[in-house]
Design a protein around this motif. Structure first.
Motif, PDB file in Angstrom:
ATOM      1  N   PRO A  76       0.478 -32.939   9.046  1.00 54.55           N
ATOM      2  CA  PRO A  76       0.065 -33.610  10.182  1.00 54.55           C
ATOM      3  C   PRO A  76      -0.834 -32.379  11.270  1.00 54.55           C
ATOM      4  CG  PRO A  76       2.161 -34.215   9.483  1.00 54.55           C
ATOM      5  CD  PRO A  76       1.908 -33.014   8.633  1.00 54.55           C
ATOM      6  N   PHE A  77      -0.029 -31.444  11.337  1.00 56.74           N
ATOM      7  CA  PHE A  77      -0.631 -30.406  12.482  1.00 56.74           C
ATOM      8  C   PHE A  77      -1.848 -29.591  11.797  1.00 56.74           C
ATOM      9  CE2 PHE A  77       4.091 -31.042  13.164  1.00 56.74           C
ATOM     10  CZ  PHE A  77       4.101 -31.212  14.369  1.00 56.74           C
ATOM     11  N   GLU A  78      -1.805 -29.343  10.458  1.00 57.61           N
ATOM     12  CA  GLU A  78      -3.065 -28.653  10.020  1.00 57.61           C
ATOM     13  C   GLU A  78      -4.275 -29.776  10.046  1.00 57.61           C
ATOM     14  OE1 GLU A  78      -5.002 -25.800   7.451  1.00 57.61           O
ATOM     15  OE2 GLU A  78      -3.571 -25.900   8.868  1.00 57.61           O
ATOM     16  N   MET A  79      -4.073 -31.081   9.888  1.00 56.83           N
ATOM     17  CA  MET A  79      -5.060 -32.053   9.928  1.00 56.83           C
ATOM     18  C   MET A  79      -5.671 -32.079  11.537  1.00 56.83           C
ATOM     19  SD  MET A  79      -3.914 -35.183   7.759  1.00 56.83           S
ATOM     20  CE  MET A  79      -5.302 -36.147   7.742  1.00 56.83           C
ATOM     21  N   ILE A  80      -4.848 -31.895  12.427  1.00 63.24           N
ATOM     22  CA  ILE A  80      -5.062 -31.926  13.633  1.00 63.24           C
ATOM     23  C   ILE A  80      -5.923 -30.670  13.988  1.00 63.24           C
ATOM     24  CG2 ILE A  80      -4.359 -31.707  16.133  1.00 63.24           C
ATOM     25  CD1 ILE A  80      -1.871 -33.499  15.212  1.00 63.24           C
ATOM     26  N   PRO A 101      -3.081 -35.769  22.672  1.00 58.79           N
ATOM     27  CA  PRO A 101      -4.081 -36.878  22.664  1.00 58.79           C
ATOM     28  C   PRO A 101      -4.682 -36.852  21.283  1.00 58.79           C
ATOM     29  CG  PRO A 101      -4.376 -35.602  24.846  1.00 58.79           C
ATOM     30  CD  PRO A 101      -3.405 -34.750  23.881  1.00 58.79           C
ATOM     31  N   SER A 102      -4.743 -35.569  20.518  1.00 56.90           N
ATOM     32  CA  SER A 102      -5.247 -35.657  19.309  1.00 56.90           C
ATOM     33  C   SER A 102      -4.422 -36.352  18.366  1.00 56.90           C
ATOM     34  CB  SER A 102      -5.430 -34.265  18.673  1.00 56.90           C
ATOM     35  OG  SER A 102      -6.044 -33.447  19.453  1.00 56.90           O
ATOM     36  N   ILE A 103      -3.024 -36.432  18.423  1.00 60.61           N
ATOM     37  CA  ILE A 103      -2.104 -37.132  17.421  1.00 60.61           C
ATOM     38  C   ILE A 103      -2.590 -38.493  17.914  1.00 60.61           C
ATOM     39  CG2 ILE A 103       0.315 -37.804  17.257  1.00 60.61           C
ATOM     40  CD1 ILE A 103       0.805 -34.958  18.012  1.00 60.61           C
ATOM     41  N   ALA A 104      -2.646 -38.959  19.246  1.00 59.40           N
ATOM     42  CA  ALA A 104      -3.014 -40.479  19.392  1.00 59.40           C
ATOM     43  C   ALA A 104      -4.127 -40.806  18.782  1.00 59.40           C
ATOM     44  CB  ALA A 104      -2.754 -40.605  20.849  1.00 59.40           C
ATOM     45  N   HIS A 105      -5.263 -40.060  19.028  1.00 58.51           N
ATOM     46  CA  HIS A 105      -6.475 -40.323  18.280  1.00 58.51           C
ATOM     47  C   HIS A 105      -6.273 -40.505  16.952  1.00 58.51           C
ATOM     48  CE1 HIS A 105     -10.610 -39.773  17.125  1.00 58.51           C
ATOM     49  NE2 HIS A 105     -11.207 -39.976  18.392  1.00 58.51           N
ATOM     50  N   MET A 106      -5.998 -39.580  16.046  1.00 58.99           N
ATOM     51  CA  MET A 106      -5.812 -39.420  14.739  1.00 58.99           C
ATOM     52  C   MET A 106      -5.020 -40.604  14.176  1.00 58.99           C
ATOM     53  SD  MET A 106      -7.079 -37.057  13.357  1.00 58.99           S
ATOM     54  CE  MET A 106      -6.289 -36.023  12.005  1.00 58.99           C
ATOM     55  N   LEU A 107      -3.959 -41.115  15.027  1.00 59.61           N
ATOM     56  CA  LEU A 107      -2.876 -42.312  14.702  1.00 59.61           C
ATOM     57  C   LEU A 107      -3.809 -43.621  14.962  1.00 59.61           C
ATOM     58  CD1 LEU A 107       0.386 -41.398  16.016  1.00 59.61           C
ATOM     59  CD2 LEU A 107       0.053 -41.814  13.579  1.00 59.61           C
ATOM     60  N   LYS A 108      -4.726 -43.809  16.020  1.00 61.80           N
ATOM     61  CA  LYS A 108      -5.473 -44.825  16.483  1.00 61.80           C
ATOM     62  C   LYS A 108      -6.495 -44.913  15.127  1.00 61.80           C
ATOM     63  CE  LYS A 108      -8.266 -46.818  19.900  1.00 61.80           C
ATOM     64  NZ  LYS A 108      -8.890 -46.521  21.361  1.00 61.80           N
ATOM     65  N   ASN A 109      -7.127 -43.946  14.672  1.00 62.33           N
ATOM     66  CA  ASN A 109      -7.938 -44.010  13.628  1.00 62.33           C
ATOM     67  C   ASN A 109      -7.518 -43.533  12.409  1.00 62.33           C
ATOM     68  OD1 ASN A 109     -10.623 -44.678  15.292  1.00 62.33           O
ATOM     69  ND2 ASN A 109      -9.504 -42.863  16.414  1.00 62.33           N
ATOM     70  N   ARG A 110      -6.217 -44.046  12.064  1.00 63.18           N
ATOM     71  CA  ARG A 110      -5.628 -43.658  10.774  1.00 63.18           C
ATOM     72  C   ARG A 110      -6.139 -43.913   9.490  1.00 63.18           C
ATOM     73  NH1 ARG A 110       0.294 -45.548  10.835  1.00 63.18           N
ATOM     74  NH2 ARG A 110       0.498 -44.892  12.732  1.00 63.18           N
ATOM     75  N   LYS A 111      -7.089 -45.184   9.438  1.00 61.78           N
ATOM     76  CA  LYS A 111      -7.619 -45.556   8.421  1.00 61.78           C
ATOM     77  C   LYS A 111      -8.729 -44.660   7.890  1.00 61.78           C
ATOM     78  CE  LYS A 111      -6.803 -50.758   8.148  1.00 61.78           C
ATOM     79  NZ  LYS A 111      -7.510 -51.837   8.260  1.00 61.78           N
ATOM     80  N   GLU A 112      -9.415 -44.040   8.791  1.00 63.68           N
ATOM     81  CA  GLU A 112     -10.374 -43.145   8.644  1.00 63.68           C
ATOM     82  C   GLU A 112      -9.881 -41.867   8.442  1.00 63.68           C
ATOM     83  OE1 GLU A 112     -14.037 -41.097  11.160  1.00 63.68           O
ATOM     84  OE2 GLU A 112     -13.181 -43.104  11.585  1.00 63.68           O
ATOM     85  N   LYS A 150      -6.697 -40.890   7.835  1.00 60.34           N
ATOM     86  CA  LYS A 150      -5.700 -40.541   6.867  1.00 60.34           C
ATOM     87  C   LYS A 150      -4.595 -39.984   7.401  1.00 60.34           C
ATOM     88  CE  LYS A 150      -9.024 -41.284   2.988  1.00 60.34           C
ATOM     89  NZ  LYS A 150      -9.629 -40.677   1.645  1.00 60.34           N
ATOM     90  N   PHE A 151      -4.395 -39.977   8.681  1.00 57.34           N
ATOM     91  CA  PHE A 151      -3.183 -39.170   9.310  1.00 57.34           C
ATOM     92  C   PHE A 151      -1.902 -39.819   9.014  1.00 57.34           C
ATOM     93  CE2 PHE A 151      -0.724 -37.882  13.164  1.00 57.34           C
ATOM     94  CZ  PHE A 151      -1.065 -36.804  13.054  1.00 57.34           C
ATOM     95  N   PRO A 152      -0.869 -39.153   8.855  1.00 59.84           N
ATOM     96  CA  PRO A 152      -0.566 -37.988   9.039  1.00 59.84           C
ATOM     97  C   PRO A 152      -0.645 -36.857   7.638  1.00 59.84           C
ATOM     98  CG  PRO A 152       1.547 -38.851   8.855  1.00 59.84           C
ATOM     99  CD  PRO A 152       0.422 -40.060   8.713  1.00 59.84           C
ATOM    100  N   PHE A 153      -0.566 -37.689   6.485  1.00 58.27           N
ATOM    101  CA  PHE A 153      -0.642 -36.843   5.191  1.00 58.27           C
ATOM    102  C   PHE A 153      -1.829 -36.995   4.367  1.00 58.27           C
ATOM    103  CE2 PHE A 153       3.766 -38.171   6.415  1.00 58.27           C
ATOM    104  CZ  PHE A 153       4.320 -36.786   6.886  1.00 58.27           C
ATOM    105  N   GLY A 154      -3.100 -37.309   4.818  1.00 61.08           N
ATOM    106  CA  GLY A 154      -4.306 -37.335   3.919  1.00 61.08           C
ATOM    107  C   GLY A 154      -4.404 -36.271   3.516  1.00 61.08           C
ATOM    108  N   LEU A 179     -12.886 -31.615   4.380  1.00 62.05           N
ATOM    109  CA  LEU A 179     -12.257 -32.936   4.631  1.00 62.05           C
ATOM    110  C   LEU A 179     -11.735 -33.399   6.170  1.00 62.05           C
ATOM    111  CD1 LEU A 179      -9.291 -32.939   1.718  1.00 62.05           C
ATOM    112  CD2 LEU A 179     -11.312 -34.470   1.922  1.00 62.05           C
ATOM    113  N   GLY A 180     -11.668 -32.167   6.767  1.00 59.49           N
ATOM    114  CA  GLY A 180     -11.380 -32.207   8.188  1.00 59.49           C
ATOM    115  C   GLY A 180     -12.699 -32.406   9.154  1.00 59.49           C
ATOM    116  N   LYS A 181     -13.674 -32.416   8.458  1.00 59.67           N
ATOM    117  CA  LYS A 181     -15.019 -32.566   9.227  1.00 59.67           C
ATOM    118  C   LYS A 181     -15.175 -33.854   9.854  1.00 59.67           C
ATOM    119  CE  LYS A 181     -20.029 -32.122   8.144  1.00 59.67           C
ATOM    120  NZ  LYS A 181     -20.807 -31.638   7.069  1.00 59.67           N
TER     121      LYS A 181
END
Length: 261
Positions: free
Chosen positions: A147-151, A169-180, A182-186, A259-261
């Motif tokens: 999860p932290f590497e993705m952020i 805020p990054s965690i919140a943003h990633m969770l809000k857009n998790r379909k796109e 794939k947070f936290p284990f994409g 992938l993180g792009k």
């Protein structure tokens, strides 16, 4: 009456030779390995965050960021020096957790597998034991790191003002857009592809180089050498194994940045 042979325990001594470890592999020992892992991974990765930011930009936007010095100059000019520290918080947290698991669990798995194999097989297949223990430790460590590497990667590769630059805020943003996102284990699959071969190479070649050093170069019993000499051997072995494992992990490292792009 024949004296019964003492049962061998990997936590106490080496197989066959029965040379006792300098420190018994108990909870205190494993805890120290975990703490050492936090220092060696968490701090070192955080210190080189500017290089990591630059590397990720080069991997993600090769047409814009050509090389190390040109990229640093461009980032500083367009985004200010502070941009070179993007992602330092998730880097510190993520790699501290990874280091804790990697170095602590490696020693635990190594003892568990060695005891399972038994003394003779543990000696015969010690190379395989190193590889299996390191793979098991890294498999676990990457679950905590992912999860932290993705952020971190998202922070470092996003265009300016398109993604939060603070961890919460990054965690919140990633969770809000998790379909796109794939947070936290994409990214755990590519992360395993990068880190498991890296760690297997790191520990295997480290153990092998240390062994060769004492077998071929420093041939007196280990205790005959000063602590500084032993530390130098350890450092040299770690440095050489680090070069090898960096080459092994490079292709998957590129993929994670993309992938993180």
């Amino acid at each position: 009456m024949m004296k019964r042979k003492e049962v061998w325990d990997s936590r106490i001594s080496s197989p066959v030779t029965r040379i006792k470890h300098p420190h018994e592999h108990n909870l205190s020992y494993y805890s120290k390995c975990m703490f050492g892992g936090i220092l060696s991974c968490g701090l070192t990765h955080t210190i080189i965050t500017p290089l990591d930011v630059t590397k990720c930009r080069i991997q993600t936007y090769p047409n814009i960021y050509k090389n190390l010095f040109q990229s640093i100059k461009k980032i500083v000019k367009e985004e200010k020096v502070r941009s070179l520290t993007l992602g330092w918080t998730p880097t510190f947290v993520g790699y501290s957790l990874q280091g804790l698991c990697k170095f602590g669990f490696y020693e635990i798995f190594k003892d568990v597998y060695s005891n399972y194999l038994g003394e003779e097989n543990a000696y015969k297949y010690k190379g395989a034991t190193w590889l299996l223990a390191s793979a098991s430790a890294e498999f676990t460590a990457d679950i905590f790191l992912c999860p932290f590497e993705m952020i971190k990667v998202k922070m470092q590769t996003s265009k300016a003002n398109t993604f939060p630059t603070k961890m919460v805020p990054s965690i919140a943003h990633m969770l809000k857009n998790r379909k796109e996102s794939k947070f936290p284990f994409g990214s755990v699959g590519p992360l395993w592809c990068r880190q498991i071969p890296y760690t297997m190479a790191k520990f295997y070649f480290f153990e092998k180089i240390v062994q060769l050093m004492y077998d071929k170069v420093f041939t007196m019993p280990k205790d005959n050498y000063s602590k500084s000499t032993q530390l130098g051997i350890t450092f040299a072995s770690g440095y050489l194994s680090g070069i090898i494992c960096a080459l092994v992990s490079h292709p998957a490292d590129n993929l994670i940045s993309q992938l993180g792009k």
